[in-house]
Design an enzyme around this catalytic site. Structure first.
Site, mmCIF file in Angstrom:
data_model
loop_
_atom_site.group_PDB
_atom_site.id
_atom_site.type_symbol
_atom_site.label_atom_id
_atom_site.label_comp_id
_atom_site.label_asym_id
_atom_site.label_seq_id
_atom_site.Cartn_x
_atom_site.Cartn_y
_atom_site.Cartn_z
ATOM 1 C CG HIS A 1 -3.783 3.410 0.377
ATOM 2 N ND1 HIS A 1 -4.401 4.432 -0.321
ATOM 3 C CD2 HIS A 1 -3.366 3.943 1.545
ATOM 4 C CE1 HIS A 1 -4.345 5.548 0.407
ATOM 5 N NE2 HIS A 1 -3.713 5.266 1.540
ATOM 6 C CG HIS B 1 -3.439 3.434 5.993
ATOM 7 N ND1 HIS B 1 -2.181 3.032 5.579
ATOM 8 C CD2 HIS B 1 -3.665 4.626 5.419
ATOM 9 C CE1 HIS B 1 -1.671 3.951 4.787
ATOM 10 N NE2 HIS B 1 -2.556 4.937 4.680
#
Length: 165
Positions: free
Chosen positions: A69, A84
């Site tokens: 992620h 992110h």
């Protein structure tokens, strides 16, 4: 400090390009204090329109989170950029995320890093907004100039220009 000791105090200009297609917004718009209060560093965020993530800079992959992620890239001049994907996406434990690089890989701006399932992130995470943060900002950045827009193209549109110390 080490640059000053060894006489390498050449300032470098770095361009950061959009890692995803979408709307570029200030970090202030991110509904998470870690990002909006710049606890991890300064940068911008993007509201993505699809699930393809490319490298915002040329450099080396210094971290690919096990859940895919988030990814960290370090440029030749020492700037460390974190991408992110979404907010509270770590809780998805990697579901819907596929990494295409590994730690130590050399990448160019625009190289494919991660693919994610946008609908799944919308369903299971707090948000799809994607912060792009310079994690060593205080150590390396002298000047930072973000470029906000309604339609950035991944790997092409400059989302920030910075000058190193």
């Amino acid at each position: 400090m080490l640059k000053k000791l060894f006489g390498n105090n050449k300032s470098v200009e770095e361009q950061i390009v959009a890692p995803v297609n979408g709307k570029v917004v200030p970090l202030d718009d991110v509904d998470d204090p870690v990002f909006s209060q710049r606890m991890m560093g300064d940068g911008v965020a993007i509201e993505p329109t699809d699930g393809k993530v490319v490298s915002p800079v040329s450099g080396e992959i210094v971290q690919l989170f096990p859940t895919n992620h988030a990814v960290g890239i370090k440029t030749k001049s020492g700037v460390e950029v974190l991408v992110h994907i979404g907010l509270e996406t770590v809780s998805m434990e990697g579901e819907g995320f596929e990494g295409h690089v590994t730690t130590g890989d050399k990448v160019n701006a625009g190289d494919h890093l991660i693919t994610f399932d946008m609908d799944l992130v919308k369903e299971k995470a707090k948000s799809t907004i994607t912060p792009v943060v310079i994690t060593n900002y205080d150590d390396v950045v002298e000047n930072f100039d973000p470029s906000y827009s309604d339609g950035a193209n991944a790997g092409e549109s400059t989302i920030a220009t910075l000058k190193t110390k």
